[in-house]
Design an enzyme around this catalytic site. Structure first.
Site, PDB file in Angstrom:
ATOM      1  N   LYS A 103       0.867  -1.190   0.000  1.00  0.00           N
ATOM      2  CA  LYS A 103       0.000   0.000   0.000  1.00  0.00           C
ATOM      3  C   LYS A 103       0.895   1.229   0.000  1.00  0.00           C
ATOM      4  CE  LYS A 103      -4.421   1.029   0.034  1.00  0.00           C
ATOM      5  NZ  LYS A 103      -5.553   0.269  -0.510  1.00  0.00           N
ATOM      6  N   GLY A 214     -20.513   6.924   2.550  1.00  0.00           N
ATOM      7  CA  GLY A 214     -19.428   7.240   1.622  1.00  0.00           C
ATOM      8  C   GLY A 214     -19.967   7.164   0.209  1.00  0.00           C
ATOM      9  N   GLY A 216     -18.123   7.993  -2.706  1.00  0.00           N
ATOM     10  CA  GLY A 216     -17.014   8.186  -3.644  1.00  0.00           C
ATOM     11  C   GLY A 216     -17.060   7.101  -4.697  1.00  0.00           C
TER      12      GLY A 216
END
Ligand code: NAD
Length: 405
Positions: A103, A214, A216
């Site tokens: 990541k 959320g 997005g």
């Protein structure tokens, strides 16, 4: 509240109490292989130079090259990136793809940058990490606040530095730059396939009342996909607030409203509610699709959803997980539920290396098969060990990694 990496390690401790894995193997998963930070100097539009902190954590590559997104956020810090890289390691194992866990991130509020500053910052991240990246070494992708356009800048920068023309070092690229069909909606679609595979087993009917936190990339696509498949989305939220409509939201109009006003609030016919209230709405399914640590021991007792589908990474703390388990609220965990994203990223990488371009139908058929199989195997493990679905997914993943180590 504990940081996400402490939460991830508490989950590892828990699985080691449920199944007697080799102690050295468990110990080897407590630290990433590499945890690298770089300073990224960026020339700003006013001619000043600002320095940002960039991260890449290469957690584990037993199953294949490190794979994982890059997050741009003001709260991004090394413990968050380490946790996300650890979960990526398990996620790739749950879906059985030959990728390891990594990541990346930058501590930045991208909304404060001009487009050219954002491009310089993104190219700066690549310059900082170019020596560790590569199609067979480490393959980043988008995450929160990064997208196809940013991946295209990164591919271009990496090609300039390394000469690699395969395009396979980054996934989540725009289609005309070597991206895969279906990547944008892959996480929401994968979550939907997993949910449909487990729905009857979890006692839910075919028309569910759904709440999405959320709005997005992941949340808005998931909401649309659930709606298109006959479910009712009654509430959605973003960082500014939440809206609720008992008989269901018209999501196309919600999208248009958000585009025009910059927020979900004041959508005609819906009630404005707070982000906290949204989590506590009675529903069949609650879908956290924003950030970590949103369901904690402070609100887990107030959740009135029958099932939770974690499309965000790490939205439920280990303490809240215990409370929900005792309250018989099943949680379909992040490392299974949102693994459609990395699965289609893997398809993109494979297409780039083979110089192929698969149709959307091919991509979604392959994704569906993998998500259904992974959901069934995870459920079997949770039943075999009389534990939560999360721990079932951990056991499945750790068995697969251990076998190769
Ligand atoms: P995004 O930046 O596109 O969307 C995040 C959304 O969360 C935005 O709408 C933002 O307004 C909203 N938000 C922020 N704070 C909030 C709050 N307090 N309450 C409600 N909403 C809030 O990011 P994304 O790519 O959709 O990622 C969302 C989550 O899904 C992250 O945990 C990410 O790691 C995970 N995930 C993403 C992918 C992917 O393919 N993008 C894959 C797997 C997992």
């Amino acid at each position: 509240m504990k940081n996400p990496f402490q939460n991830a390690m508490a989950q590892l401790d828990k699985v080691a109490r449920i199944k007697n894995f080799d102690a050295h193997f468990i110990e080897s998963l407590r630290k990433p292989n590499n945890d690298i930070r770089v300073s990224i100097p960026v020339k700003m539009d006013d001619d000043s130079t600002k320095t940002f902190e960039g991260y890449r954590v290469e957690y584990n590559n037993i199953l294949g090259p490190y794979k994982g997104g890059i997050r741009y956020h003001p709260d991004t810090e090394i413990n968050e990136v380490k946790a996300l890289a650890f979960w990526m390691t398990l996620k790739c194992a749950v879906v059985g793809i030959p990728m390891g866990g990594g990541k990346g991130g930058i501590t930045v509020d991208p909304k404060t940058l001009s487009k050219i500053e954002l491009e310089r910052l993104s190219r700066g991240w690549v310059k900082g990490f170019a020596n560790i990246l590569g199609p067979h070494k480490d393959v980043p992708a988008p995450d929160v606040n990064t997208n196809g356009e940013i991946m295209a800048w990164m591919v271009d920068e990496f090609e300039k530095i390394s000469g690699d023309k395969s395009g396979a070092t980054f996934t989540g690229k725009p289609i005309d730059k070597g991206g895969s069909e279906g990547r944008t909606e892959a996480t929401g679609m994968g979550g939907f396939y997993v949910f449909e595979t487990l729905r009857k087993e979890l006692g839910l009917k075919n028309k569910c009342k759904i709440v999405v936190q959320g709005f997005g990339n992941v949340g808005s696509n998931a909401a649309r996909i659930f709606r298109e498949n006959g479910h009712i989305v009654v509430a959605v939220s973003d960082s500014h607030g939440a809206i609720f409509k008992e008989d269901g939201l018209d999501l196309e109009k919600v999208e248009a409203h958000k585009k025009n006003t910059g927020s979900l609030k004041n959508f005609t016919g819906a009630k404005n509610i707070t982000n906290e209230e949204l989590l506590e709405i009675p529903s069949d399914l609650l879908v956290p699709a924003a950030f970590e640590n949103v369901i904690t021991d402070a609100n887990a007792n107030k959740i009135q959803a029958r099932v939770i589908l974690e499309l965000a990474n790490g939205p439920i703390t280990p303490e809240a997980d215990e409370i929900l388990f005792k309250r018989n609220i099943p949680v379909i965990p992040d490392i299974l539920a949102n693994s459609g994203g990395v699965t289609v990223s893997y398809f993109e990488w494979a297409q780039n290396l083979k110089k192929e371009h698969w149709t959307k139908e091919e991509v979604l058929n392959k994704l569906k098969k993998i998500m259904e199989e992974s959901a069934i195997k995870t459920l079997q493990k949770s039943k075999e060990y009389k534990t939560s679905i999360r721990m079932g997914a951990f056991i499945l993943a750790l068995e697969r990694i251990q076998k190769k180590s």
